[in-house]
Design an enzyme around this catalytic site. Sequence first.
Site, short mmCIF file in Angstrom:
data_model
loop_
_atom_site.label_atom_id
_atom_site.label_comp_id
_atom_site.label_asym_id
_atom_site.label_seq_id
_atom_site.Cartn_x
_atom_site.Cartn_y
_atom_site.Cartn_z
N ARG A 79 0.87 -1.19 0.00
CA ARG A 79 0.00 0.00 0.00
C ARG A 79 0.90 1.23 0.00
O ARG A 79 1.72 1.41 0.90
CB ARG A 79 -0.91 -0.01 1.22
CG ARG A 79 -1.87 1.18 1.30
CD ARG A 79 -2.65 1.14 2.60
NE ARG A 79 -3.41 -0.09 2.73
CZ ARG A 79 -3.45 -0.83 3.84
NH1 ARG A 79 -2.77 -0.47 4.91
NH2 ARG A 79 -4.18 -1.93 3.88
N ARG A 149 -1.02 6.20 9.64
CA ARG A 149 -1.03 5.69 8.27
C ARG A 149 -1.30 6.80 7.25
O ARG A 149 -1.31 7.98 7.60
CB ARG A 149 -2.04 4.55 8.17
CG ARG A 149 -1.68 3.40 9.13
CD ARG A 149 -2.55 2.20 8.92
NE ARG A 149 -2.14 1.09 9.76
CZ ARG A 149 -2.65 -0.14 9.66
NH1 ARG A 149 -3.60 -0.40 8.77
NH2 ARG A 149 -2.24 -1.11 10.45
N LYS A 211 -2.73 0.63 15.17
CA LYS A 211 -2.77 1.50 13.99
C LYS A 211 -3.49 2.80 14.32
O LYS A 211 -4.34 2.87 15.20
CB LYS A 211 -3.47 0.78 12.84
CG LYS A 211 -4.90 0.37 13.11
CD LYS A 211 -5.46 -0.44 11.95
CE LYS A 211 -6.87 -0.95 12.25
NZ LYS A 211 -7.40 -1.78 11.17
N LYS A 213 -5.16 6.41 12.30
CA LYS A 213 -5.58 6.96 11.01
C LYS A 213 -5.98 8.43 11.16
O LYS A 213 -6.67 8.79 12.10
CB LYS A 213 -6.75 6.15 10.45
CG LYS A 213 -6.39 4.69 10.19
CD LYS A 213 -7.57 3.89 9.68
CE LYS A 213 -7.18 2.44 9.42
NZ LYS A 213 -8.32 1.64 8.93
N CYS A 431 -14.54 -4.30 0.59
CA CYS A 431 -13.10 -4.48 0.77
C CYS A 431 -12.62 -5.60 -0.15
O CYS A 431 -13.41 -6.21 -0.89
CB CYS A 431 -12.79 -4.81 2.23
SG CYS A 431 -13.38 -6.44 2.74
N CYS A 437 -6.80 -11.59 0.97
CA CYS A 437 -6.69 -11.11 2.35
C CYS A 437 -6.70 -12.29 3.33
O CYS A 437 -7.65 -13.08 3.34
CB CYS A 437 -7.83 -10.16 2.68
SG CYS A 437 -7.74 -9.57 4.40
N CYS A 476 -14.62 -9.31 6.83
CA CYS A 476 -14.35 -9.58 8.24
C CYS A 476 -14.70 -8.31 9.01
O CYS A 476 -15.02 -7.29 8.41
CB CYS A 476 -12.89 -10.00 8.45
SG CYS A 476 -11.73 -8.61 8.50
N CYS A 480 -12.26 -2.43 6.87
CA CYS A 480 -11.65 -1.81 5.69
C CYS A 480 -12.67 -1.27 4.69
O CYS A 480 -12.42 -0.27 4.04
CB CYS A 480 -10.73 -2.81 4.99
SG CYS A 480 -9.32 -3.33 5.99
#
Length: 567
Positions: A79, A149, A211, A213, A431, A437, A476, A480
């Site tokens: 990414r 990110r 993470k 964002k 996603c 994935c 899931c 995303c």
Amino acid sequence: MSSDLIVEGKLSDNERLKRESNFLRGTIEADLSDRITGGFTADNFQLIRFHGMYQQDDRDIRAERTKQKLEPLHNVMLRARMPGGIIQPKQWLAIDKFATEHTMYGSIRLTTRQTFQFHGVLKPNIKLMHQTLNSIGIDSIATAGDVNRNVLCTSNPVESELHQEAYEWATKISEHLLPKTRAYAEIWLDGEKVEGGEEEPILGSNYLPRKFKTTVVIPPHNDIDVHANDLNFVAIADNGKLVGFNVLVGGGLAMTHGDKSTYPRRADDFGFVPLDKTLDVAAAVVTTQRDWGNRVNRKNAKTKYTLDRVGSDTFKQEVEKRAGINFEASRPYEFTSRGDRIGWVEGIDGKYHLTVFIENGRLLDYPEKALKTGVAKIAEIHKGDFRMTANQNLVIAGVAAKDKAKIEKLAREHGLIDDSHSSQRLNSMACVAFPTCPLAMAEAERYLPGLVDDVEQLLAKHAMNDEHIILRVTGCPNGCGRAMLAEAGLVGKGPGKYNLYLGGNQSGTRIPKLYLEGIGEQEILSELDGLIARWAKEREQDEAFGDFVIRAGIVAEVKVSVRDFHD
């Protein structure tokens, strides 16, 4: 520091991994030269994420390879770091060439993080990939892992001056919060080795608990879904000039099936700050989360849980202390839309901008439409830039009036403009999920087009052809595809099974609530059929689907997630 602000207990193994990584180096370089396996081993499997990559394999052929006593077909997804999603035509042609020549699938994927991904890069091509990107001024530093990110920014092709200012701030924030380690340059770009003396003044030697964002958004377009993000800067303009930001903290959508301590959450509005305090506030929010976030249980490690655990006011006061500011009262703003404006629009600068719809963000040449070739051909003649959107679409921006016709001709010839797309299709998203994935429990990208066909038929059946439902599918519960901000969100539970959530709104400011659990595709359509029938019959004037299901008592409104989401 007060001990009740810190979660006590045995630290998660990821904390050991980061601590022992020598500022994210690990033994990645040695692993890279190991040709016995196509994958990365031990800690490096996790550490490559900090360099913008995830190890994956083709799950469609995993069982067959096991039968043949072969390891899974390991490869990586990369990414890129593209603050604000802006990319130049020359850069685009280079990434198109790499995708064609050096990936298993040949595609470029536009993502909900407003950037592109390469899928299916085998180990011998990984270093070449990074060096190719570096040669055109792109990297993948900190697009995954426990760091800040890729920073999103409203695409906004109309108000060019305001967008340029907002985009510049997105870039500044991204650079300010980047890891300072030289590991990326050493490993992938053959940079000079650094021996000792490194430090991470903002992220810390153990980086963040989870993470993180960040976005910059220009009202009234919530096209980056602020409530999916830890930190958001809402642009406040005066006479078309940016004067500061309202700061929203603590949004996030990921959760874990069966774990009621996890939930999606809206961001809290901390108030207004002038432009010159933007970077100070960004660093203060990140360092507060760095120091107070849960390093014991990663499922509760995101900023949203820190706010609910210590109190939003306590967190805000700490940010004020660290930034040396007091938040002013939030300036008025309103979100009225969040989708992309498909088609041509004229900017205030007299330039034209064409937004093309890319279903699921997958740019590939299909038998009926050569999408990837079409964008490459446009890149060969385009004098403006491209803007990837957080809704997986592409803006061909800055087109002079004299160039409009030839750009449109190329777009139509290659299927990038399709006037038959319904409003429903334009407002649906998924996603990646299977086959690449590793976290996917159910299909998403491959399921969505057919699901939209079926929903279109249901809308037509009930004479609602001109309406749409913001529909999102994720394989899931990690968030995303941003299903937890949809009017109807499907979250994968197992092969062919989904949880159905209802009640988000069209502006993206409300979390939906669980309606049915673990249902199959036919049951999903049956339930949507009944719900759309009621919506058509009982709706108030212009009432959107998500508003209707709450007013009709089909699901309760989620006002405070920690209290209402699982209630």
